[in-house]
Structures are given as structure tokens and as C-alpha cells.
Write an enzyme that holds these catalytic residues in place. Structure first.
Site, PDB file in Angstrom:
ATOM      1  CB  VAL A  36      -2.423 -55.557  83.447  1.00 54.45           C
ATOM      2  CG1 VAL A  36      -3.166 -54.935  82.286  1.00 54.45           C
ATOM      3  CG2 VAL A  36      -3.391 -56.239  84.398  1.00 54.45           C
ATOM      4  CB  SER A  37       2.980 -55.571  84.939  1.00 57.57           C
ATOM      5  OG  SER A  37       3.467 -55.883  83.657  1.00 57.57           O
ATOM      6  CB  ALA A  38       0.618 -53.763  88.791  1.00 57.38           C
TER       7      ALA A  38
ATOM      8  CD  GLN B 241       0.480 -52.138  84.673  1.00 55.30           C
ATOM      9  OE1 GLN B 241       0.398 -53.287  84.256  1.00 55.30           O
ATOM     10  NE2 GLN B 241       1.542 -51.396  84.488  1.00 55.30           N
TER      11      GLN B 241
END
Length: 198
Positions: A11-13, A16
Site C-alpha cells: 500500500v502506498s501510505a 491505507q
């Protein structure tokens, strides 16, 4: 030595949720101990869990990923990693969201690797073409806006009344452009641009 199935999720962050990816990997099935998760951007491959996973891969192992964009955003880098995993590490890859991206043997005369490589090349070409189209549309949009008189960038500073007096003094060489700019509280470049009428 028996082949191992690994899963990779990203996941990018940190805020998330990765649960959807993890559920898909468990259902494949991938053992919980063999699932690697990164909570970082996909802009490059400097990801701790991904690096640990790659070091573990052995010939005939299988790497399962929910979707190709979890591997990365840049198709050139994805292609490079794909080649590294399938050719150098000699492991297989399965992308759950795209059944054609499955390098496992599919028949006597046709290997999954060939089909998957071909599909990935096509996806890469489509992605690159789309990026170029977006850039072209942006360029055309900016050109059209400029023709309509739209200005881009920061709004220009209004020219103060004292400028005309200082410009005359500068033209008479009784003041430097640096000093004139200082008195107007602007940069020397701005003063000279105003002098040129730009």
C-alpha cells in the site's frame, strides 16, 4: 528442494488498508509466514519487504501478487523486475487480477512465461502511449488556454510609481540596476525585465 509460494502486497501510505490484498493472497493460498507487505510508495523498488522477498526466491518458487500496480507504477521498472524474477531467479509469477500474467507452465509447447512476457510488453506499450497522449493533451490544452489569454505561473507584481523615476536614473547611468531593484524591493532580474517591457 520443494518450491515455495510467496505473496507480496503493497500500500502506498501507512493509513491505507492492505486487507483486500492479504485476503486474496491467503485464498490463493499463500501461507501467512510467506506474505511480505510494504507500506511505501511504488515509485521505485527500494522497499524493505520486497528486497527481503527477492533474496528468498529460489528457482521454481512462485510469487503471487494481487495486481500489477502493487509491483510498481513505472512499467519500465516492472519489466526489469519481471525479467529479473523470471530469468535470473528463475521463479514464477502470478498476478491474480490478470490471469494472462501467469508464468507457470500452461502446456507442452507453450509456456506461461512467453504469454505473460508478451502481455506485459503490450501493457507497457499501452501505458507508455497513454503517458505520451496525456502529455500531448496537456500541451494542446495549455496552448489553447494561452490563445484565449489565460496566463500561467505566479501573477506579475504591479509596477510601482517609483519605477519610472528609477528607470530614468538607470538609463542616465546615475544608478545601478541592483540599487534600483533594492529601492523597489524587487530582484534585479525583475527590474531589468520591467525595463525591457516584458
Amino acid at each position: 528442494m520443494e518450491a515455495t509460494t510467496y505473496g507480496y502486497a503493497r500500500v502506498s501510505a501507512k493509513d491505507q488498508c492492505e486487507e483486500r490484498q492479504l485476503i486474496a493472497l491467503r485464498e490463493f493460498p499463500v501461507a501467512e509466514a510467506n506474505i511480505f507487505l510494504d507500506k511505501v510508495s511504488g515509485k521505485d523498488f527500494n522497499r524493505p519487504a520486497y528486497r527481503r522477498l527477492i533474496r528468498r526466491l529460489r528457482p521454481r518458487d512462485l510469487l503471487v501478487i494481487k495486481s500489477i500496480d502493487r509491483l510498481g507504477r513505472n512499467y519500465e521498472e516492472i519489466l526489469e523486475q519481471w525479467q529479473y524474477i523470471t530469468k535470473k531467479r528463475q521463479a514464477d509469477i502470478v498476478i491474480l487480477d490478470m490471469p494472462l500474467l501467469d508464468t507457470r507452465q500452461t502446456g507442452k509447447n507453450l509456456t506461461g512465461t512467453f504469454v505473460a512476457d508478451l502481455v506485459l510488453q503490450i501493457l507497457s506499450y499501452v501505458a507508455q502511449t497513454e503517458r505520451e497522449n496525456i502529455r500531448q493533451r496537456q500541451k494542446e490544452g495549455i496552448a489553447a488556454a494561452r490563445q484565449r489569454g489565460v496566463r500561467f505561473g505566479r501573477p506579475r507584481k504591479p509596477v510601482p510609481e517609483a519605477f519610472c523615476h528609477l528607470k530614468t536614473a538607470w538609463e542616465a547611468v546615475s544608478i545601478s540596476s541592483r540599487e534600483a531593484a533594492r529601492q523597489l524591493s524587487i530582484s534585479q532580474d525583475t527590474f531589468l525585465r520591467w525595463v525591457r517591457g516584458k
